[in-house]
Design a protein around this motif. Structure first.
Motif: not given
Length: 188
Positions: A134-143
């Motif tokens: 949706d273009g709202s941003g980035w998240v990260f996966d620490l796995s």
């Protein structure tokens, strides 16, 4: 359970806790209880029948969404790349403006939030960054860095409008239960 938000302009529902939480706005003259309330408690102040009508509408909507989800799953429609926030952090996971841990945090996605991804950036020994479709941003996966502390999980099952078919089924069951309780309270 379901949280029904009833206002003169907007109706929505979301999964919440294990009991039913009814909320109404002051503009409709209802009390907005904190915590949990049963439909029976809410019905006592619903002299117009709006809660019953709202519950019927919500159940009808959820049934239609469940039917659509089942049809699309049966047709083998690709539902995209979906993830769920699984972090144990009280704040959830930060939505960032760019794919960097030190990037400005714009908002938080709470545990259980489901989101669609359109871009994945992976680098060995570093967190994986996921751009929300949706273009709202980035998240990260620490796995990739710390497998014992995942922040998100990829959903392998079919997802329709942010929920799996099983989640739509649960939603319909809960809404039906809520409607039955409202009807029962009205007969007293």
């Amino acid at each position: 359970a379901i949280c029904l938000c009833i206002s003169s302009r907007l109706s929505s529902f979301a999964f919440l806790h294990q009991k039913v939480c009814w909320t109404a706005t002051a503009e409709r003259g209802f009390i907005s209880p904190r915590g949990h309330a049963t439909a029976r408690h809410f019905f006592r102040i619903d002299l117009t029948g709006d809660v019953l009508k709202e519950a019927q509408l919500m159940l009808s909507y959820a049934r239609a969404e469940l039917e659509d989800a089942r049809e699309e799953a049966a047709r083998g429609v690709d539902s995209g790349l979906w993830y769920r926030v699984v972090t144990e952090s009280e704040d959830g996971i930060g939505l960032r403006e760019t794919p960097a841990l030190e990037a400005k945090r714009s908002e938080d996605l709470q545990k259980g939030s489901v989101f669609e991804v359109d871009k994945v950036i992976e680098a060995e020994g570093k967190p994986t960054f996921l751009r929300l479709k949706d273009g709202s941003g980035w998240v990260f996966d620490l796995s990739p860095v710390d497998p014992e502390t995942p922040t998100v999980e990829r959903l392998e099952e079919f997802v329709y409008k942010g929920k799996t078919v099983a989640e739509w089924e649960v939603q319909v069951e809960l809404l039906q239960s809520n409607l039955d309780e409202i009807r029962g309270a009205g007969k007293r």
